[in-house]
Enzyme design. Sequence first.
Site, mmCIF file in Angstrom:
data_model
loop_
_atom_site.group_PDB
_atom_site.id
_atom_site.type_symbol
_atom_site.label_atom_id
_atom_site.label_comp_id
_atom_site.label_asym_id
_atom_site.label_seq_id
_atom_site.Cartn_x
_atom_site.Cartn_y
_atom_site.Cartn_z
ATOM 1 N N LYS A 51 0.832 -1.214 0.000
ATOM 2 C CA LYS A 51 0.000 0.000 0.000
ATOM 3 C C LYS A 51 0.862 1.258 0.000
ATOM 4 O O LYS A 51 0.639 2.182 -0.790
ATOM 5 C CB LYS A 51 -0.926 -0.001 1.224
ATOM 6 C CG LYS A 51 -2.016 -1.048 1.152
ATOM 7 C CD LYS A 51 -2.838 -1.057 2.424
ATOM 8 C CE LYS A 51 -3.931 -2.121 2.363
ATOM 9 N NZ LYS A 51 -4.742 -2.161 3.593
ATOM 10 N N ALA A 70 -0.944 0.497 6.189
ATOM 11 C CA ALA A 70 -1.302 -0.441 7.259
ATOM 12 C C ALA A 70 -2.262 -1.499 6.735
ATOM 13 O O ALA A 70 -3.041 -1.245 5.817
ATOM 14 C CB ALA A 70 -1.932 0.299 8.436
ATOM 15 N N ASP A 71 -2.185 -2.683 7.330
ATOM 16 C CA ASP A 71 -3.115 -3.757 6.991
ATOM 17 C C ASP A 71 -3.366 -4.594 8.239
ATOM 18 O O ASP A 71 -2.445 -4.853 9.011
ATOM 19 C CB ASP A 71 -2.552 -4.644 5.877
ATOM 20 C CG ASP A 71 -3.644 -5.499 5.251
ATOM 21 O OD1 ASP A 71 -4.329 -5.000 4.341
ATOM 22 O OD2 ASP A 71 -3.822 -6.649 5.698
ATOM 23 N N THR A 72 -4.621 -4.980 8.443
ATOM 24 C CA THR A 72 -5.004 -5.729 9.647
ATOM 25 C C THR A 72 -5.663 -7.043 9.258
ATOM 26 O O THR A 72 -6.505 -7.087 8.356
ATOM 27 C CB THR A 72 -5.994 -4.898 10.504
ATOM 28 O OG1 THR A 72 -5.377 -3.646 10.842
ATOM 29 C CG2 THR A 72 -6.373 -5.625 11.787
ATOM 30 N N GLY A 107 -0.008 -4.830 10.416
ATOM 31 C CA GLY A 107 1.313 -4.518 9.892
ATOM 32 C C GLY A 107 1.330 -3.062 9.484
ATOM 33 O O GLY A 107 0.342 -2.550 8.940
#
Length: 196
Positions: A51, A70-72, A107
């Site tokens: 991203k 960010a990634d969840t 992350g």
Amino acid sequence: MRKIILASASPRRRELLAAAGVIFQICAAEGEEKITAERPDEIVCELSAQKAEEIASKFELGDGTVIIGADTIVSYKGEILGKPSDEQAAFETLKMLQGNTHQVYTGVTVLVKKKGKWEKHSFAECTDVTFYPVTDEEIHAYIKSGEPMDKAGSYGIQGNFGIYVKGIHGEYTNVVGLPVGRLFYELKKLGIELRG
């Protein structure tokens, strides 16, 4: 004034960063996610980097610019639980999570432009979340609200399902979608102050 870009369309991440007193722009990444990693912490780092790097490649940005990606994901017994495909999938996920403890991984990748080059810093944060036992009726009522449909693990801790949380071990904001405390800590180590 340092230019800070959040590479996410998530309203929850936007609210968390704004509440922390950061002035930033939103430029959401839209590319297709490609996963090659296997462990949850590695997957979220990989996706957050994609991203941030997408935004870095799209625009001509000056030195000092900071891009935050960010990634969840939610993980239970080693299985990654994405966003539900339909109401039945949401029900099955919540039924599985009720009365149990699962992990939420976020992350974060921060790109900092220095002397015309991007420096990359990635980390993953994990928080354990335990739910009280929840009845089928309570799960169905929650699904009817529509809230679970765009959320990893089929729930939002800051929403109506939050009343079933028995305990959290780790950073709360990580479960919402951005571990703000860890983000500030990591950037402080790099000599970057996000506020001002």
